[in-house]
Motif scaffolding. Structure first.
Motif, mmCIF file in Angstrom:
data_model
loop_
_atom_site.group_PDB
_atom_site.id
_atom_site.type_symbol
_atom_site.label_atom_id
_atom_site.label_comp_id
_atom_site.label_asym_id
_atom_site.label_seq_id
_atom_site.Cartn_x
_atom_site.Cartn_y
_atom_site.Cartn_z
ATOM 1 N N ALA A 186 0.885 -1.201 0.033
ATOM 2 C CA ALA A 186 -0.089 0.059 0.022
ATOM 3 C C ALA A 186 0.722 1.093 0.078
ATOM 4 C CB ALA A 186 -0.997 0.067 1.291
ATOM 5 N N ALA A 187 2.039 1.183 0.688
ATOM 6 C CA ALA A 187 2.928 2.468 0.783
ATOM 7 C C ALA A 187 3.574 2.600 -0.669
ATOM 8 C CB ALA A 187 3.922 2.343 1.819
ATOM 9 N N LEU A 188 3.913 1.494 -1.306
ATOM 10 C CA LEU A 188 4.393 1.608 -2.668
ATOM 11 C C LEU A 188 3.198 2.153 -3.647
ATOM 12 C CD1 LEU A 188 6.540 -1.654 -2.785
ATOM 13 C CD2 LEU A 188 7.606 0.685 -2.766
ATOM 14 N N GLN A 189 2.126 1.745 -3.408
ATOM 15 C CA GLN A 189 1.254 2.419 -4.266
ATOM 16 C C GLN A 189 0.932 3.721 -4.033
ATOM 17 O OE1 GLN A 189 -0.577 0.555 -6.643
ATOM 18 N NE2 GLN A 189 -1.463 3.070 -7.184
ATOM 19 N N ARG A 190 1.045 4.115 -2.707
ATOM 20 C CA ARG A 190 0.969 5.633 -2.373
ATOM 21 C C ARG A 190 1.881 6.444 -3.056
ATOM 22 N NH1 ARG A 190 -0.109 3.328 2.639
ATOM 23 N NH2 ARG A 190 1.577 4.329 3.433
ATOM 24 N N ILE A 191 3.015 5.868 -3.152
ATOM 25 C CA ILE A 191 4.257 6.614 -3.821
ATOM 26 C C ILE A 191 3.686 6.748 -5.307
ATOM 27 C CG2 ILE A 191 6.523 6.163 -4.652
ATOM 28 C CD1 ILE A 191 7.458 5.097 -2.201
ATOM 29 N N ASP A 192 3.317 5.727 -5.883
ATOM 30 C CA ASP A 192 3.065 5.814 -7.461
ATOM 31 C C ASP A 192 1.845 7.007 -7.458
ATOM 32 O OD1 ASP A 192 4.886 3.996 -7.988
ATOM 33 O OD2 ASP A 192 3.426 2.291 -8.085
ATOM 34 N N ASP A 193 0.801 6.966 -6.594
ATOM 35 C CA ASP A 193 -0.186 7.868 -6.772
ATOM 36 C C ASP A 193 -0.017 9.114 -6.107
ATOM 37 O OD1 ASP A 193 -1.084 7.635 -4.078
ATOM 38 O OD2 ASP A 193 -2.514 6.138 -4.550
ATOM 39 N N GLY A 194 1.131 9.481 -5.536
ATOM 40 C CA GLY A 194 1.531 10.645 -5.143
ATOM 41 C C GLY A 194 0.966 11.026 -3.663
ATOM 42 N N THR A 195 0.573 9.964 -3.070
ATOM 43 C CA THR A 195 -0.125 10.365 -1.665
ATOM 44 C C THR A 195 0.714 10.095 -0.583
ATOM 45 O OG1 THR A 195 -1.282 8.447 -1.516
ATOM 46 C CG2 THR A 195 -2.392 10.391 -2.239
ATOM 47 N N GLY A 251 3.477 9.962 2.314
ATOM 48 C CA GLY A 251 3.955 11.009 3.117
ATOM 49 C C GLY A 251 2.907 12.006 3.393
ATOM 50 N N VAL A 252 1.670 11.957 3.187
ATOM 51 C CA VAL A 252 0.512 12.732 3.505
ATOM 52 C C VAL A 252 -0.259 12.005 4.544
ATOM 53 C CG1 VAL A 252 -1.352 14.104 2.723
ATOM 54 C CG2 VAL A 252 0.716 13.653 1.193
ATOM 55 N N CYS A 253 -0.544 12.749 5.551
ATOM 56 C CA CYS A 253 -1.265 12.198 6.740
ATOM 57 C C CYS A 253 -2.762 11.895 6.196
ATOM 58 C CB CYS A 253 -1.212 12.912 7.903
ATOM 59 S SG CYS A 253 -2.402 12.550 9.222
ATOM 60 N N ASP A 254 -3.357 10.541 6.518
ATOM 61 C CA ASP A 254 -4.695 10.383 6.163
ATOM 62 C C ASP A 254 -5.720 11.119 6.812
ATOM 63 O OD1 ASP A 254 -3.798 8.439 4.330
ATOM 64 O OD2 ASP A 254 -4.421 6.877 5.412
ATOM 65 N N GLU A 255 -5.344 11.613 8.019
ATOM 66 C CA GLU A 255 -6.094 12.362 8.745
ATOM 67 C C GLU A 255 -6.401 13.702 8.542
ATOM 68 O OE1 GLU A 255 -6.952 11.213 12.993
ATOM 69 O OE2 GLU A 255 -6.948 9.089 12.574
ATOM 70 N N CYS A 256 -5.342 14.427 8.718
ATOM 71 C CA CYS A 256 -5.045 15.967 8.687
ATOM 72 C C CYS A 256 -4.634 16.664 7.318
ATOM 73 C CB CYS A 256 -4.254 16.525 9.771
ATOM 74 S SG CYS A 256 -2.567 16.036 9.559
ATOM 75 N N ARG A 308 9.885 10.532 10.412
ATOM 76 C CA ARG A 308 8.905 9.614 11.011
ATOM 77 C C ARG A 308 8.699 8.541 9.896
ATOM 78 N NH1 ARG A 308 4.942 7.419 13.567
ATOM 79 N NH2 ARG A 308 2.890 7.048 12.973
ATOM 80 N N LEU A 309 8.901 8.855 8.666
ATOM 81 C CA LEU A 309 8.921 7.903 7.775
ATOM 82 C C LEU A 309 9.941 7.168 7.541
ATOM 83 C CD1 LEU A 309 7.381 10.321 4.735
ATOM 84 C CD2 LEU A 309 6.222 8.278 5.713
ATOM 85 N N LYS A 310 11.104 7.631 7.953
ATOM 86 C CA LYS A 310 12.422 6.582 8.056
ATOM 87 C C LYS A 310 12.185 5.777 9.054
ATOM 88 C CE LYS A 310 15.684 9.849 6.122
ATOM 89 N NZ LYS A 310 17.019 10.489 6.324
ATOM 90 N N ALA A 311 11.451 6.332 10.243
ATOM 91 C CA ALA A 311 11.345 5.001 11.396
ATOM 92 C C ALA A 311 10.364 4.141 10.913
ATOM 93 C CB ALA A 311 10.961 5.893 12.511
ATOM 94 N N ARG A 312 9.157 4.585 10.360
ATOM 95 C CA ARG A 312 8.006 3.641 10.055
ATOM 96 C C ARG A 312 7.632 3.974 8.556
ATOM 97 N NH1 ARG A 312 5.738 -0.773 11.178
ATOM 98 N NH2 ARG A 312 3.280 -0.761 11.375
ATOM 99 N N PRO A 313 8.265 3.710 7.487
ATOM 100 C CA PRO A 313 7.986 3.879 6.251
ATOM 101 C C PRO A 313 6.411 3.349 5.711
ATOM 102 C CG PRO A 313 9.868 2.274 6.194
ATOM 103 C CD PRO A 313 9.311 2.646 7.820
ATOM 104 N N VAL A 314 5.739 2.535 6.526
ATOM 105 C CA VAL A 314 4.534 2.198 6.156
ATOM 106 C C VAL A 314 3.498 3.246 6.684
ATOM 107 C CG1 VAL A 314 5.107 -0.118 5.469
ATOM 108 C CG2 VAL A 314 4.253 0.338 8.000
ATOM 109 N N THR A 315 3.777 3.979 7.636
ATOM 110 C CA THR A 315 2.725 4.891 8.239
ATOM 111 C C THR A 315 1.896 5.606 7.281
ATOM 112 O OG1 THR A 315 2.645 6.426 10.255
ATOM 113 C CG2 THR A 315 4.203 6.980 8.680
ATOM 114 N N LYS A 374 -1.140 10.392 15.099
ATOM 115 C CA LYS A 374 -1.062 8.940 15.618
ATOM 116 C C LYS A 374 -0.978 9.037 17.197
ATOM 117 C CE LYS A 374 -0.116 4.446 15.605
ATOM 118 N NZ LYS A 374 -0.989 3.755 15.171
ATOM 119 N N ALA A 375 -0.535 10.090 17.669
ATOM 120 C CA ALA A 375 -0.597 10.353 19.275
ATOM 121 C C ALA A 375 -1.751 10.103 19.655
ATOM 122 C CB ALA A 375 0.262 11.224 19.676
ATOM 123 N N ARG A 376 -2.638 11.162 19.005
ATOM 124 C CA ARG A 376 -3.968 11.539 19.186
ATOM 125 C C ARG A 376 -4.735 10.151 19.117
ATOM 126 N NH1 ARG A 376 -4.559 15.883 17.155
ATOM 127 N NH2 ARG A 376 -4.861 15.072 15.079
#
Length: 121
Positions: A70-79, A81-86, A94-101, A108-110
């Motif tokens: 899914a993360a690879l697909q998000r790279i392909d579709d341009g999304t 590194g963009v937060c799904d919520e905000c 954060r992406l280096k620590a958890r690239p699938v986030t 995430k904290a909330r």
């Protein structure tokens, strides 16, 4: 996020995917035959416990594979590194620590605070 960053994460995620698939294949190969006959019930219980543990690991690997894809697909579709919520950018750190986030650190904290508060963990 610039092109070099995206290529870095594509390579990282591709390597993670290969590793996870390889682990999954070896996990399945190492599982013992469930038709073994055990003279001692304790041996049978141990074998079944080991098998259940192996299956849980395999399930976690399977879920990780889906997240990586899914993360690879998000790279392909341009999304990627963009937060799904905000909708804000997820930090490179954060992406280096958890690239699938899919969430920035604040969202995430909330989410974790709400899970803890409501016992949904």
């Amino acid at each position: 996020m610039n092109h070099n960053d995206l290529e870095f994460f594509r390579a990282l995620l591709t390597k993670m995917l290969e590793d996870a698939q390889q682990k999954g294949d070896s996990t399945l190969e190492n599982m013992t035959d469930s038709n073994e006959i055990f003279a001692d019930p304790a041996d049978r219980a141990t074998a079944e416990s080991d098998r259940a543990f192996t299956l849980r690991i395999r399930d976690r690997e399977r879920r990780l594979i889906r997240k990586i894809q899914a993360a690879l697909q998000r790279i392909d579709d341009g999304t990627f590194g963009v937060c799904d919520e905000c909708g804000k950018d997820v930090s490179i750190e954060r992406l280096k620590a958890r690239p699938v986030t899919r969430l920035c650190i604040n969202c995430k904290a909330r989410q974790e605070a709400n899970e803890h508060l409501h016992g949904d963990f």
